[in-house]
Design a protein around this motif. Structure first.
Motif, PDB file in Angstrom:
ATOM      1  N   GLN A 208       0.830  -1.203   0.000  1.00 37.19           N
ATOM      2  CA  GLN A 208       0.000   0.000   0.000  1.00 37.19           C
ATOM      3  C   GLN A 208       0.865   1.253   0.000  1.00 37.19           C
ATOM      4  OE1 GLN A 208      -3.310   0.307  -0.510  1.00 37.19           O
ATOM      5  NE2 GLN A 208      -2.820   2.479  -0.658  1.00 37.19           N
ATOM      6  N   THR A 209       1.941   1.226   0.767  1.00 38.13           N
ATOM      7  CA  THR A 209       2.843   2.374   0.820  1.00 38.13           C
ATOM      8  C   THR A 209       3.486   2.605  -0.545  1.00 38.13           C
ATOM      9  OG1 THR A 209       3.289   1.933   3.143  1.00 38.13           O
ATOM     10  CG2 THR A 209       4.862   3.337   1.985  1.00 38.13           C
ATOM     11  N   VAL A 210       3.999   1.540  -1.148  1.00 36.63           N
ATOM     12  CA  VAL A 210       4.636   1.664  -2.467  1.00 36.63           C
ATOM     13  C   VAL A 210       3.614   2.115  -3.508  1.00 36.63           C
ATOM     14  CG1 VAL A 210       5.771   0.368  -4.320  1.00 36.63           C
ATOM     15  CG2 VAL A 210       6.477   0.033  -1.946  1.00 36.63           C
ATOM     16  N   ALA A 211       2.431   1.524  -3.477  1.00 36.27           N
ATOM     17  CA  ALA A 211       1.396   1.899  -4.444  1.00 36.27           C
ATOM     18  C   ALA A 211       1.018   3.367  -4.297  1.00 36.27           C
ATOM     19  CB  ALA A 211       0.170   1.003  -4.276  1.00 36.27           C
ATOM     20  N   SER A 212       0.879   3.846  -3.065  1.00 37.62           N
ATOM     21  CA  SER A 212       0.483   5.243  -2.884  1.00 37.62           C
ATOM     22  C   SER A 212       1.610   6.197  -3.266  1.00 37.62           C
ATOM     23  CB  SER A 212       0.012   5.497  -1.449  1.00 37.62           C
ATOM     24  OG  SER A 212       1.090   5.414  -0.552  1.00 37.62           O
ATOM     25  N   VAL A 213       2.856   5.837  -2.983  1.00 36.16           N
ATOM     26  CA  VAL A 213       3.989   6.674  -3.394  1.00 36.16           C
ATOM     27  C   VAL A 213       4.044   6.775  -4.914  1.00 36.16           C
ATOM     28  CG1 VAL A 213       6.521   6.716  -3.516  1.00 36.16           C
ATOM     29  CG2 VAL A 213       5.389   6.330  -1.330  1.00 36.16           C
ATOM     30  N   CYS A 214       3.728   5.685  -5.591  1.00 41.94           N
ATOM     31  CA  CYS A 214       3.750   5.666  -7.062  1.00 41.94           C
ATOM     32  C   CYS A 214       2.516   6.316  -7.673  1.00 41.94           C
ATOM     33  CB  CYS A 214       3.859   4.224  -7.573  1.00 41.94           C
ATOM     34  SG  CYS A 214       5.459   3.489  -7.234  1.00 41.94           S
TER      35      CYS A 214
ATOM     36  N   ALA B  53      -4.291  -2.778  -6.705  1.00 40.71           N
ATOM     37  CA  ALA B  53      -3.009  -2.059  -6.673  1.00 40.71           C
ATOM     38  C   ALA B  53      -2.042  -2.724  -5.698  1.00 40.71           C
ATOM     39  CB  ALA B  53      -3.227  -0.598  -6.289  1.00 40.71           C
ATOM     40  N   ARG B  54      -2.553  -3.149  -4.549  1.00 40.99           N
ATOM     41  CA  ARG B  54      -1.695  -3.850  -3.575  1.00 40.99           C
ATOM     42  C   ARG B  54      -1.211  -5.178  -4.138  1.00 40.99           C
ATOM     43  NH1 ARG B  54      -5.707  -1.777  -0.293  1.00 40.99           N
ATOM     44  NH2 ARG B  54      -6.752  -3.780  -0.127  1.00 40.99           N
ATOM     45  N   ALA B  55      -2.095  -5.890  -4.829  1.00 44.59           N
ATOM     46  CA  ALA B  55      -1.711  -7.174  -5.426  1.00 44.59           C
ATOM     47  C   ALA B  55      -0.652  -6.979  -6.507  1.00 44.59           C
ATOM     48  CB  ALA B  55      -2.936  -7.883  -6.000  1.00 44.59           C
ATOM     49  N   VAL B  56      -0.825  -5.961  -7.334  1.00 44.85           N
ATOM     50  CA  VAL B  56       0.152  -5.674  -8.387  1.00 44.85           C
ATOM     51  C   VAL B  56       1.502  -5.334  -7.764  1.00 44.85           C
ATOM     52  CG1 VAL B  56       0.761  -4.002 -10.195  1.00 44.85           C
ATOM     53  CG2 VAL B  56      -1.534  -4.999 -10.136  1.00 44.85           C
ATOM     54  N   ALA B  57       1.491  -4.513  -6.722  1.00 47.01           N
ATOM     55  CA  ALA B  57       2.747  -4.146  -6.045  1.00 47.01           C
ATOM     56  C   ALA B  57       3.438  -5.389  -5.487  1.00 47.01           C
ATOM     57  CB  ALA B  57       2.482  -3.136  -4.929  1.00 47.01           C
ATOM     58  N   ARG B  58       2.661  -6.292  -4.900  1.00 45.60           N
ATOM     59  CA  ARG B  58       3.264  -7.523  -4.357  1.00 45.60           C
ATOM     60  C   ARG B  58       3.871  -8.396  -5.460  1.00 45.60           C
ATOM     61  NH1 ARG B  58      -1.349  -7.786  -0.478  1.00 45.60           N
ATOM     62  NH2 ARG B  58      -0.429  -7.297   1.548  1.00 45.60           N
ATOM     63  N   VAL B  59       3.143  -8.563  -6.542  1.00 44.18           N
ATOM     64  CA  VAL B  59       3.638  -9.392  -7.650  1.00 44.18           C
ATOM     65  C   VAL B  59       4.924  -8.789  -8.217  1.00 44.18           C
ATOM     66  CG1 VAL B  59       3.143 -10.129 -10.016  1.00 44.18           C
ATOM     67  CG2 VAL B  59       1.417 -10.424  -8.228  1.00 44.18           C
ATOM     68  N   LEU B  60       4.924  -7.477  -8.427  1.00 38.51           N
ATOM     69  CA  LEU B  60       6.121  -6.833  -8.976  1.00 38.51           C
ATOM     70  C   LEU B  60       7.287  -6.890  -7.986  1.00 38.51           C
ATOM     71  CD1 LEU B  60       4.549  -3.792 -10.838  1.00 38.51           C
ATOM     72  CD2 LEU B  60       5.401  -5.940 -11.797  1.00 38.51           C
TER      73      LEU B  60
ATOM     74  N   ALA C 133       1.011   6.018 -11.710  1.00 38.93           N
ATOM     75  CA  ALA C 133       1.710   4.832 -11.191  1.00 38.93           C
ATOM     76  C   ALA C 133       2.487   4.133 -12.294  1.00 38.93           C
ATOM     77  CB  ALA C 133       0.710   3.870 -10.554  1.00 38.93           C
ATOM     78  N   ALA C 134       1.891   4.035 -13.471  1.00 43.44           N
ATOM     79  CA  ALA C 134       2.560   3.355 -14.579  1.00 43.44           C
ATOM     80  C   ALA C 134       3.795   4.124 -15.034  1.00 43.44           C
ATOM     81  CB  ALA C 134       1.583   3.176 -15.742  1.00 43.44           C
ATOM     82  N   LEU C 135       3.705   5.442 -15.102  1.00 46.28           N
ATOM     83  CA  LEU C 135       4.860   6.247 -15.499  1.00 46.28           C
ATOM     84  C   LEU C 135       5.970   6.189 -14.446  1.00 46.28           C
ATOM     85  CD1 LEU C 135       3.094   9.340 -17.123  1.00 46.28           C
ATOM     86  CD2 LEU C 135       4.346   7.489 -18.278  1.00 46.28           C
ATOM     87  N   THR C 136       5.582   6.178 -13.187  1.00 42.21           N
ATOM     88  CA  THR C 136       6.579   6.057 -12.114  1.00 42.21           C
ATOM     89  C   THR C 136       7.284   4.711 -12.198  1.00 42.21           C
ATOM     90  OG1 THR C 136       5.265   7.495 -10.677  1.00 42.21           O
ATOM     91  CG2 THR C 136       6.923   6.109  -9.608  1.00 42.21           C
ATOM     92  N   ASP C 137       6.505   3.656 -12.379  1.00 43.66           N
ATOM     93  CA  ASP C 137       7.111   2.324 -12.461  1.00 43.66           C
ATOM     94  C   ASP C 137       7.933   2.174 -13.737  1.00 43.66           C
ATOM     95  OD1 ASP C 137       7.523  -0.002 -10.955  1.00 43.66           O
ATOM     96  OD2 ASP C 137       6.154  -1.126 -12.235  1.00 43.66           O
TER      97      ASP C 137
END
Length: 145
Positions: A44-50, A58-65, A112-116
């Motif tokens: 959640q922290t990473v997703a919100s920062v991004c 979003a949390r699931a995507v962050a975990r998978v990545l 989020a996509a541009l940040t990643d």
């Protein structure tokens, strides 16, 4: 090595310092480990920062990545050869490209996509630079890359 007259202690040889490429390589690995671990354990922290939407997806995507980063680091550490680093850079480049596609297609995921994509591009560039520090037949000499 010689002992100084009247001394019982032998002088210590200075420890050679690693070259700048090795320092960059270690820094890259530490950054990937930190990013992957944070994404896996604090999605959640990473997703919100991004800038990702605050959703379960979003949390699931962050975990998978995050898991992908840690697996990629593990494989690259276990197989420190140019082909492995090249494959890692290609994976990071493909991920950056897919993020750009997502940014173009989805307004809610754009930031989020541009940040990643930026993070993946940096990792891809560092992977290419690190690949050059590895001899074709195996890992670089730790002290003279």
């Amino acid at each position: 090595m010689t002992t100084l007259p009247g001394s019982r202690v032998e002088p210590v040889e200075p420890v050679p310092t690693p070259g700048p490429r090795r320092v960059v390589a270690l820094g890259t690995d530490l950054a990937r480990a930190a990013w992957g671990t944070a994404s896996l354990l604090r999605p959640q922290t990473v997703a919100s920062v991004c800038g990702a939407p605050a959703t379960r997806r979003a949390r699931a995507v962050a975990r998978v990545l995050g898991a992908r980063h840690l697996v990629q680091l593990g494989v690259a550490t276990a197989l420190p050869v140019r082909a492995c680093r090249t494959a890692g850079a290609v994976v990071d480049g493909a991920h950056a490209a897919s993020c750009l596609g997502l940014a173009a297609a989805s307004r809610s995921w754009r930031r989020a996509a541009l940040t990643d994509a930026a993070v993946a591009t940096v990792f891809a560039a560092l992977g290419v630079a690190r690949r050059r520090a590895i001899r074709p037949e195996g890992p670089p000499d730790l002290l003279n890359p």
